[in-house]
Design a protein around this motif. Structure first.
Motif, PDB file in Angstrom:
ATOM      1  N   MET A  63      -2.938 -37.389 -10.255  1.00 31.36           N
ATOM      2  CA  MET A  63      -4.321 -37.036 -10.606  1.00 31.36           C
ATOM      3  C   MET A  63      -5.316 -37.748  -9.688  1.00 31.36           C
ATOM      4  O   MET A  63      -6.299 -37.177  -9.238  1.00 31.36           O
ATOM      5  CB  MET A  63      -4.599 -37.394 -12.054  1.00 31.36           C
ATOM      6  N   LEU A  64      -5.063 -39.039  -9.421  1.00 31.10           N
ATOM      7  CA  LEU A  64      -5.924 -39.803  -8.537  1.00 31.10           C
ATOM      8  C   LEU A  64      -5.339 -39.784  -7.130  1.00 31.10           C
ATOM      9  O   LEU A  64      -4.121 -39.879  -6.961  1.00 31.10           O
ATOM     10  CB  LEU A  64      -6.049 -41.248  -9.018  1.00 31.10           C
ATOM     11  N   ASP A  65      -6.200 -39.690  -6.110  1.00 29.46           N
ATOM     12  CA  ASP A  65      -5.669 -39.736  -4.751  1.00 29.46           C
ATOM     13  C   ASP A  65      -5.328 -41.175  -4.386  1.00 29.46           C
ATOM     14  O   ASP A  65      -5.644 -42.119  -5.117  1.00 29.46           O
ATOM     15  CB  ASP A  65      -6.642 -39.108  -3.751  1.00 29.46           C
ATOM     16  N   ASP A  66      -4.675 -41.347  -3.249  1.00 28.06           N
ATOM     17  CA  ASP A  66      -4.150 -42.668  -2.886  1.00 28.06           C
ATOM     18  C   ASP A  66      -5.257 -43.707  -2.719  1.00 28.06           C
ATOM     19  O   ASP A  66      -5.092 -44.873  -3.105  1.00 28.06           O
ATOM     20  CB  ASP A  66      -3.329 -42.557  -1.598  1.00 28.06           C
ATOM     21  N   LEU A 102     -12.617 -48.903 -29.439  1.00 21.56           N
ATOM     22  CA  LEU A 102     -13.219 -48.075 -28.400  1.00 21.56           C
ATOM     23  C   LEU A 102     -12.277 -46.920 -28.076  1.00 21.56           C
ATOM     24  O   LEU A 102     -11.139 -47.143 -27.664  1.00 21.56           O
ATOM     25  CB  LEU A 102     -13.481 -48.905 -27.143  1.00 21.56           C
ATOM     26  N   ARG A 103     -12.760 -45.694 -28.279  1.00 21.14           N
ATOM     27  CA  ARG A 103     -11.937 -44.509 -28.040  1.00 21.14           C
ATOM     28  C   ARG A 103     -12.640 -43.576 -27.060  1.00 21.14           C
ATOM     29  O   ARG A 103     -13.848 -43.356 -27.145  1.00 21.14           O
ATOM     30  CB  ARG A 103     -11.685 -43.752 -29.354  1.00 21.14           C
ATOM     31  N   PHE A 104     -11.855 -43.031 -26.129  1.00 20.32           N
ATOM     32  CA  PHE A 104     -12.340 -41.999 -25.213  1.00 20.32           C
ATOM     33  C   PHE A 104     -11.727 -40.669 -25.607  1.00 20.32           C
ATOM     34  O   PHE A 104     -10.520 -40.464 -25.429  1.00 20.32           O
ATOM     35  CB  PHE A 104     -11.953 -42.320 -23.768  1.00 20.32           C
ATOM     36  N   ALA A 105     -12.536 -39.771 -26.177  1.00 20.27           N
ATOM     37  CA  ALA A 105     -12.117 -38.398 -26.405  1.00 20.27           C
ATOM     38  C   ALA A 105     -12.589 -37.614 -25.181  1.00 20.27           C
ATOM     39  O   ALA A 105     -13.435 -36.725 -25.242  1.00 20.27           O
ATOM     40  CB  ALA A 105     -12.722 -37.848 -27.686  1.00 20.27           C
ATOM     41  N   ALA A 106     -12.029 -37.988 -24.058  1.00 22.98           N
ATOM     42  CA  ALA A 106     -12.490 -37.497 -22.770  1.00 22.98           C
ATOM     43  C   ALA A 106     -11.492 -37.918 -21.703  1.00 22.98           C
ATOM     44  O   ALA A 106     -10.710 -38.858 -21.898  1.00 22.98           O
ATOM     45  CB  ALA A 106     -13.865 -38.076 -22.436  1.00 22.98           C
ATOM     46  N   ILE A 107     -11.522 -37.219 -20.593  1.00 25.12           N
ATOM     47  CA  ILE A 107     -10.823 -37.661 -19.387  1.00 25.12           C
ATOM     48  C   ILE A 107     -11.926 -38.183 -18.475  1.00 25.12           C
ATOM     49  O   ILE A 107     -12.571 -37.414 -17.756  1.00 25.12           O
ATOM     50  CB  ILE A 107     -10.058 -36.499 -18.731  1.00 25.12           C
ATOM     51  N   PRO A 108     -12.233 -39.477 -18.560  1.00 29.23           N
ATOM     52  CA  PRO A 108     -13.466 -40.015 -17.961  1.00 29.23           C
ATOM     53  C   PRO A 108     -13.418 -40.104 -16.441  1.00 29.23           C
ATOM     54  O   PRO A 108     -13.278 -41.171 -15.859  1.00 29.23           O
ATOM     55  CB  PRO A 108     -13.599 -41.391 -18.615  1.00 29.23           C
ATOM     56  N   MET A 109     -13.600 -38.966 -15.811  1.00 32.85           N
ATOM     57  CA  MET A 109     -13.713 -38.909 -14.356  1.00 32.85           C
ATOM     58  C   MET A 109     -15.172 -38.627 -14.008  1.00 32.85           C
ATOM     59  O   MET A 109     -16.053 -38.815 -14.838  1.00 32.85           O
ATOM     60  CB  MET A 109     -12.771 -37.835 -13.805  1.00 32.85           C
ATOM     61  N   GLY A 110     -15.433 -38.164 -12.798  1.00 34.11           N
ATOM     62  CA  GLY A 110     -16.813 -37.882 -12.412  1.00 34.11           C
ATOM     63  C   GLY A 110     -17.685 -39.113 -12.564  1.00 34.11           C
ATOM     64  O   GLY A 110     -17.295 -40.227 -12.206  1.00 34.11           O
ATOM     65  N   HIS A 111     -18.874 -38.901 -13.127  1.00 32.09           N
ATOM     66  CA  HIS A 111     -19.797 -40.027 -13.314  1.00 32.09           C
ATOM     67  C   HIS A 111     -19.256 -41.073 -14.274  1.00 32.09           C
ATOM     68  O   HIS A 111     -19.727 -42.222 -14.279  1.00 32.09           O
ATOM     69  CB  HIS A 111     -21.154 -39.512 -13.830  1.00 32.09           C
ATOM     70  N   GLU A 112     -18.287 -40.700 -15.110  1.00 26.56           N
ATOM     71  CA  GLU A 112     -17.797 -41.624 -16.129  1.00 26.56           C
ATOM     72  C   GLU A 112     -16.591 -42.447 -15.675  1.00 26.56           C
ATOM     73  O   GLU A 112     -16.075 -43.257 -16.449  1.00 26.56           O
ATOM     74  CB  GLU A 112     -17.432 -40.868 -17.409  1.00 26.56           C
ATOM     75  N   ARG A 154      -2.143 -33.234 -20.822  1.00 35.30           N
ATOM     76  CA  ARG A 154      -1.260 -33.574 -19.702  1.00 35.30           C
ATOM     77  C   ARG A 154      -2.041 -34.327 -18.623  1.00 35.30           C
ATOM     78  O   ARG A 154      -1.533 -35.290 -18.022  1.00 35.30           O
ATOM     79  CB  ARG A 154      -0.631 -32.301 -19.134  1.00 35.30           C
ATOM     80  N   GLU A 155      -3.280 -33.911 -18.373  1.00 31.51           N
ATOM     81  CA  GLU A 155      -4.111 -34.633 -17.402  1.00 31.51           C
ATOM     82  C   GLU A 155      -4.381 -36.055 -17.879  1.00 31.51           C
ATOM     83  O   GLU A 155      -4.336 -37.002 -17.088  1.00 31.51           O
ATOM     84  CB  GLU A 155      -5.428 -33.892 -17.195  1.00 31.51           C
ATOM     85  N   MET A 156      -4.680 -36.198 -19.166  1.00 33.77           N
ATOM     86  CA  MET A 156      -4.964 -37.525 -19.710  1.00 33.77           C
ATOM     87  C   MET A 156      -3.737 -38.420 -19.605  1.00 33.77           C
ATOM     88  O   MET A 156      -3.842 -39.589 -19.203  1.00 33.77           O
ATOM     89  CB  MET A 156      -5.429 -37.416 -21.166  1.00 33.77           C
ATOM     90  N   ARG A 157      -2.575 -37.905 -19.951  1.00 34.48           N
ATOM     91  CA  ARG A 157      -1.353 -38.705 -19.866  1.00 34.48           C
ATOM     92  C   ARG A 157      -1.115 -39.163 -18.422  1.00 34.48           C
ATOM     93  O   ARG A 157      -0.744 -40.316 -18.179  1.00 34.48           O
ATOM     94  CB  ARG A 157      -0.150 -37.906 -20.368  1.00 34.48           C
ATOM     95  N   GLU A 158      -1.347 -38.267 -17.472  1.00 35.40           N
ATOM     96  CA  GLU A 158      -1.149 -38.622 -16.068  1.00 35.40           C
ATOM     97  C   GLU A 158      -2.104 -39.736 -15.652  1.00 35.40           C
ATOM     98  O   GLU A 158      -1.711 -40.691 -14.973  1.00 35.40           O
ATOM     99  CB  GLU A 158      -1.373 -37.384 -15.201  1.00 35.40           C
ATOM    100  N   LEU A 159      -3.372 -39.622 -16.070  1.00 36.39           N
ATOM    101  CA  LEU A 159      -4.348 -40.661 -15.743  1.00 36.39           C
ATOM    102  C   LEU A 159      -3.953 -41.997 -16.351  1.00 36.39           C
ATOM    103  O   LEU A 159      -3.983 -43.043 -15.683  1.00 36.39           O
ATOM    104  CB  LEU A 159      -5.736 -40.242 -16.243  1.00 36.39           C
TER     105      LEU A 159
END
Length: 534
Positions: free
Chosen positions: A1-4, A76-86, A34-39
């Motif tokens: 999900m994240l680049d090197d 503290l809970r993230f109901a989000a995949i905090p990318m972008g500005h977050e 699945r994206e969240m698990r990868e992150l």
């Protein structure tokens, strides 16, 4: 999900984690899960000796994950995949949970820890919102430092059903214990003021006890920051009192014409302004709203600035740099449906109108830029301009006309914003030549018709124009001895950041000149500028 490159940066940041903690994920079978698990796996891989992951959470919001120290204590809970500005918000939350100290005043942390109530915050944000990270980070900090504070960060795009059920049409939007709490950008200090009932009285007493200033600047935007830097470099006692440092700049997405800075955005520029001012001995009093200006009884005497919380500050000179705010269109329905379809920030709230029809009121640079941005997100944009032609720069107008899902209505006057079921449903405007009325069904209206100066609190203390602008001369002086003004709140032409900064510098130099030429009052206990000048 994240680049090197990002993985390497993440690993470098997480080296600062001191204490072990775990992430507990509540997942389903969807693509977002699945994206969240990868992150989360990539976060663990960056610091496996300190961070662990469990995927057996059973929270109703899926996908989501919590950050928790051993034995609990963090909610503290993230109901989000905090990318972008977050993404920065996520990094900071990881560091704070892992024991890395935040860059926050000790008094603020003590105030958070002392809150003696169960507070359950839900903050709705969008990943493209540049105002949201301030609120997300402030609430995250509170959850980490007080176990009685629970915070859930919710991506409105990921949980669209909640957005619709709560009729949220602007972010960031915060709920506290299930009830609406606030909307828009807020700092941790502003949030604390709202939940800590004794804070205002303590602040008032603390501020009133301060020694008089030589220069007190009201406002922390480019004009106020430049004034503070120029005044502090003269070696005189300088203070800045402001609602939020950076002012209107915080809501500017792109800055591309400031000499020497080819490209930046408002939040980054505002942060740089504050850091620059803090490099000097300047007393910054943030999150304070001014209420009244009381002129000095004699030339060289103390001008008094009274605050909303009952406190007051004294200074031999005052520089008014209160800036401006978005102008309202002032038609029926605007106030009734604010945050329910009436919006002022296309970058923040645009994603909430994905696939819907919206209108932009205003054909200047701000309005046309907003329409161009929105056209890439929404179904259709109608631009409504009062004048016979668009006032924006030619390159922007050309781009606007090239977009297939944009219609332009010039020489039209907006007359009403209609709503149904508590939210915007249509906009009505009339032709200024024929008087013919048009009603367009839509879901959102973005108001972009310029600025109004923040000067109402001054009353008739200083001379103002009929538009509310403070009248100043070439030196930034008002008609009140010892009171100067700078930036967008004044008659200085062209409301631009570079112009505001220049006028702030001028006002500070003029204030210093006033100080060295005007005898100080007999009871002055601030530094004497004459000695500094010598």
């Amino acid at each position: 999900m994240l680049d090197d490159d990002i993985k390497q940066q993440l690993a470098a940041y997480l080296e600062r984690v001191k204490e072990p903690f775990e992430m507990v994920a509540s997942l389903d079978d969807g693509d977002s899960a699945r994206e969240m698990r990868e992150l989360l796996n990539e976060i663990v891989a960056a610091r496996p000796d300190k961070i662990t992951l469990r995927a057996d959470g059973n929270d109703a919001r899926k996908p989501s994950f919590t950050l928790a120290r051993p034995g609990g204590g963090t909610q503290l809970r993230f109901a989000a995949i905090p990318m972008g500005h977050e993404f920065t918000s996520l990094i900071l939350a990881l560091l704070w949970t892992g024991g890395h100290p935040p860059k926050v005043e000790a008094d603020t942390l003590a105030q958070i820890a002392a809150l003696d109530a169960d507070l359950d915050f839900e903050v709705y944000m969008s990943l493209s919102c540049h105002n949201c990270p301030d609120v997300v980070q402030a609430l995250s900090l509170m959850a980490v430092y007080n176990p009685r504070i629970k915070v859930t960060v919710i991506d409105g795009g990921l949980f669209q059903k909640e957005i619709e059920e709560r009729e949220i049409m602007g972010v960031p939007t915060v709920y506290l214990n299930g009830a609406f709490f606030a909307n828009g950008r807020m700092s941790v200090e502003e949030i604390l003021q709202k939940v800590d009932t004794g804070a205002a009285k303590r602040d008032a007493e603390k501020l009133s006890a301060k020694a008089p200033f030589d220069v007190l600047i009201v406002g922390g935007g480019p004009a106020g920051a430049a004034a503070a830097i120029y005044a502090a470099r003269k070696g005189i006692r300088t203070g800045v009192v402001a609602e939020r440092f950076g002012g209107q700049v915080n809501d500017t997405m792109e800055i591309a014409n400031y000499p020497g800075v080819p490209e930046t955005d408002g939040p980054h520029y505002a942060a740089a302004l504050e850091q620059h001012v803090r490099n000097y001995e300047v007393d910054i009093m943030n999150t304070q709203r001014v209420a009244q200006l009381v002129p000095a009884e004699q030339p060289g005497g103390y001008v008094t600035v009274k605050l909303d919380n009952g406190g007051q500050l004294r200074s031999r000179t005052v520089i008014l740099a209160t800036g401006a705010r978005w102008r309202n269109v002032n038609v029926p329905g605007e106030q009734e449906y604010k945050t329910k379809g009436v919006a002022y920030c296309p970058h923040c709230d645009g994603p909430l109108f994905k696939g819907k029809d919206v209108a932009v009121i205003g054909g200047g640079n701000s309005g046309v830029e907003a329409a161009i941005d929105l056209a890439g997100v929404v179904n259709h944009v109608d631009v409504i301009e009062f004048m016979p032609e668009l006032k924006a720069d030619g390159v922007l107008v050309k781009k606007l006309h090239s977009l297939p899902n944009v219609a332009v209505h010039t020489n039209k006057q907006t007359t009403e914003i209609h709503g149904e079921d508590g939210k915007v449903s249509a906009i009505e405007f009339k032709c200024r030549e024929s008087g013919e009325a048009t009603r367009l069904p839509l879901a959102g209206v973005f108001v972009q018709i310029g600025l109004v100066p923040n000067t109402e609190w001054l009353g008739d203390t200083v001379e103002r124009t009929r538009f509310g602008e403070i009248v100043v001369d070439a030196r930034g002086a008002t008609d009140v001895p010892g009171v100067f003004a700078a930036g967008d709140c004044t008659t200085v032409p062209y409301k631009q950041i570079v112009v505001a900064a220049g006028s702030g510098s001028t006002a500070a130099l003029s204030a210093f000149d006033y100080l060295i030429r005007t005898p100080a009052p007999a009871d002055a206990d601030a530094a004497q500028p004459e000695a500094v000048a010598a």
